[in-house]
Design a protein around this motif. Structure first.
Motif, mmCIF file in Angstrom:
data_model
loop_
_atom_site.group_PDB
_atom_site.id
_atom_site.type_symbol
_atom_site.label_atom_id
_atom_site.label_comp_id
_atom_site.label_asym_id
_atom_site.label_seq_id
_atom_site.Cartn_x
_atom_site.Cartn_y
_atom_site.Cartn_z
ATOM 1 N N GLN A 1 58.964 32.952 9.644
ATOM 2 C CA GLN A 1 57.624 33.515 9.778
ATOM 3 C C GLN A 1 56.558 32.439 9.568
ATOM 4 O OE1 GLN A 1 56.985 36.791 10.765
ATOM 5 N NE2 GLN A 1 54.982 35.828 11.097
ATOM 6 N N LEU A 2 56.814 31.514 8.648
ATOM 7 C CA LEU A 2 55.875 30.410 8.445
ATOM 8 C C LEU A 2 55.675 29.640 9.744
ATOM 9 C CD1 LEU A 2 54.200 28.368 6.761
ATOM 10 C CD2 LEU A 2 56.360 27.216 6.227
ATOM 11 N N TRP A 3 56.788 29.303 10.421
ATOM 12 C CA TRP A 3 56.673 28.526 11.648
ATOM 13 C C TRP A 3 56.082 29.355 12.782
ATOM 14 C CZ3 TRP A 3 56.256 23.969 10.351
ATOM 15 C CH2 TRP A 3 57.061 23.382 9.366
ATOM 16 N N ARG A 4 56.317 30.667 12.793
ATOM 17 C CA ARG A 4 55.669 31.534 13.775
ATOM 18 C C ARG A 4 54.148 31.533 13.565
ATOM 19 N NH1 ARG A 4 58.516 35.273 16.759
ATOM 20 N NH2 ARG A 4 60.756 35.435 16.353
ATOM 21 N N ASP A 5 53.753 31.654 12.299
ATOM 22 C CA ASP A 5 52.316 31.684 11.994
ATOM 23 C C ASP A 5 51.644 30.363 12.381
ATOM 24 O OD1 ASP A 5 52.695 34.223 10.968
ATOM 25 O OD2 ASP A 5 52.710 33.577 8.861
ATOM 26 N N CYS A 6 52.325 29.253 12.080
ATOM 27 C CA CYS A 6 51.746 27.943 12.421
ATOM 28 C C CYS A 6 51.682 27.764 13.938
ATOM 29 C CB CYS A 6 52.578 26.826 11.791
ATOM 30 S SG CYS A 6 52.448 26.751 9.994
ATOM 31 N N LYS B 1 51.304 30.216 16.115
ATOM 32 C CA LYS B 1 50.203 31.056 16.596
ATOM 33 C C LYS B 1 48.865 30.361 16.378
ATOM 34 C CE LYS B 1 48.368 35.755 16.403
ATOM 35 N NZ LYS B 1 46.954 35.325 16.388
ATOM 36 N N GLU B 2 48.712 29.731 15.215
ATOM 37 C CA GLU B 2 47.471 28.989 14.957
ATOM 38 C C GLU B 2 47.260 27.894 15.991
ATOM 39 O OE1 GLU B 2 46.954 27.452 11.035
ATOM 40 O OE2 GLU B 2 47.725 29.269 10.074
ATOM 41 N N ARG C 1 50.000 21.996 9.936
ATOM 42 C CA ARG C 1 49.440 23.208 9.340
ATOM 43 C C ARG C 1 50.240 23.668 8.125
ATOM 44 N NH1 ARG C 1 47.802 22.529 14.287
ATOM 45 N NH2 ARG C 1 45.946 23.593 15.083
ATOM 46 N N GLU D 1 61.427 34.346 5.781
ATOM 47 C CA GLU D 1 60.132 33.834 5.331
ATOM 48 C C GLU D 1 59.814 32.478 5.947
ATOM 49 O OE1 GLU D 1 62.087 35.939 1.749
ATOM 50 O OE2 GLU D 1 62.691 34.700 3.444
ATOM 51 N N SER E 1 48.365 23.226 4.352
ATOM 52 C CA SER E 1 48.066 24.488 3.665
ATOM 53 C C SER E 1 48.789 24.608 2.331
ATOM 54 C CB SER E 1 48.463 25.677 4.549
ATOM 55 O OG SER E 1 49.884 25.727 4.704
#
Length: 425
Positions: free
Chosen positions: A53-58, A60-61, A297, A50, A301
């Protein structure tokens, strides 16, 4: 080539504390091809899905945003990436009722660099030749403090009180205010909360008492909150971050899943932040802007604080429970073993009173049965007093699997029983 080294060069070219032991551990693992080791030494956080994934999502942003080029392809301000500073100020003002401005925050390449700046800006020799000490009010504490000062004689640690529950085989370190001195020779005070290696959390009252002692001499107090709330929130007991005019609240995102990016955060008075920022400007210009941008980010958030409380903290608290429960079952009740109360961080700390050998020798014995821990004597930097306790402790990492921790503690218990039985035979 064998160039001559200066005093500072000689000081900084030697490994200190756990780093020296990690070299031995690395060589042991490399040489032990074919032998399976249960490695209970790492300080590297577990890669939790988890959190990753947070750092992957950030990331990507950031990649998809118009800011990417400005972040990665340009130098930045030495104080830090402005959106990150604003995100931290907004979060802490809301969360803790503060009135922080952008001038109260500094972003550094990890918190270790922050302690290096502070130790050498506030500790060491003044322009008039006076030695200013870096005071560690409670020992043991983070081994890295032993390597941050260029003037080793400036580091001064104090022996703690031991709060022992013999029946439960538990104990806790507490500051000994009858011995602790902060005076005109003190340059700064430094301690971790929660503590690496012990998991100890100083109470709010103890922190305020230390800060008040230092305030009388206009001395900054640096509180290392690398394991504290709101992120990574690796406190297993209730605790409140303490702020004040002479307190520099120091954070790291390493245990929040971002150790590779080296992001440290300092929150303090404008005057203290300005000194530390100038030190950083001269040393390395600024911290990684990529890491700062994705951290912005995650913090803005609210996701980083949320995932710290719901994922990171429960994961390690469960690991400590495994250590505690297995030792309860495996360790003989008639031996003087004491587990430090698990109040936070990612380690367990075991004290073996009157251990018939040194912690280093026990470490070697444990390697023979395939278990690697960290000898505790590395965690007493600056403590000048000869104290047997320093060679009676080991640090146990909570980063292994439940099964490995259980097997490791069972093997540890067997070795400890054999060690004590040799003496009593």
């Amino acid at each position: 080539m064998n160039p001559a080294l200066t005093q500072f060069g000689d000081r900084m070219s030697h490994l200190t504390g756990v780093r020296a032991i990690m070299k031995d551990i690395k060589e042991t693992l490399q040489a032990g091809a074919g032998q399976e080791f249960i490695n209970l030494s790492p300080g590297n956080p577990v890669i939790l899905p988890e959190v990753e994934q947070l750092w992957r999502d950030c990331t990507k942003e950031l990649l998809d945003s118009s800011e990417y080029g400005k972040v990665v392809c340009r130098y930045g301000d030495s104080q830090g990436y402005e959106p990150l500073i604003e995100a931290v100020a907004t979060d802490f003002n809301r969360r803790y009722g503060l009135n922080l401005t952008n001038r109260n925050i500094l972003i550094t390449p990890g918190s270790q660099s922050l302690y290096f700046y502070a130790a050498n800006a506030f500790g060491g020799y003044t322009t008039t030749g006076e030695l200013k000490q870096i005071v560690l009010p409670l020992s043991p504490d983070y081994t890295g403090y032993g390597g941050v000062t260029l003037v080793p004689q400036a580091l001064l640690a104090y022996k703690p009180k031991l709060d022992i529950d013999a029946t439960a085989h538990r104990f806790k370190y507490r500051p000994d205010f009858s011995q602790l001195e902060v005076n005109e020779s003190t340059g700064c005070v430094l301690f971790s909360r929660p503590c690496n290696p012990t998991g100890n959390v100083l109470t709010d009252e103890e922190v305020r008492k230390i800060a008040d002692l230092a305030a009388s001499y206009d001395v900054p107090v640096l509180i290392d909150s690398a394991y504290g709330p709101p992120f990574p929130a690796l406190n297993f007991t209730e605790m409140t971050p303490i702020f004040g005019d002479n307190i520099v609240h120091c954070m790291s995102l390493s245990k929040a899943g971002l150790p590779g990016e080296r992001i440290g955060i300092a929150i303090g008075s404008e005057s203290a932040i300005e000194v530390l920022e100038s030190f950083q400007t001269n040393m390395c210009i600024h911290s990684s802007r990529y890491g700062q941008a994705i951290a912005t980010r995650a913090i803005a958030s609210g996701m980083l604080a949320n995932i710290s409380e719901t994922v990171i903290r429960p994961y390690y608290q469960k690991k400590f429970d495994v250590v505690e429960n297995t030792l309860e079952q495996a360790m003989p009740k008639d031996l003087p073993w004491f587990l430090h109360r698990g109040e936070g961080a990612i380690f367990a700390w075991l004290w073996l009173e009157n251990l018939p050998m040194t912690d280093w020798e026990l470490y070697q014995h444990l390697k023979k049965v395939g278990v690697i821990v960290v000898p505790g004597s590395s965690f007493f930097p600056g403590l000048r007093e000869d104290w047997q306790h320093k060679s009676e402790c080991i640090r146990i990492s909570l980063t292994a699997t439940d099964e490995d921790i259980q097997i490791g503690m069972q093997r540890l218990a067997k070795v400890v029983q054999e060690v004590y039985s040799v003496v009593s035979a």
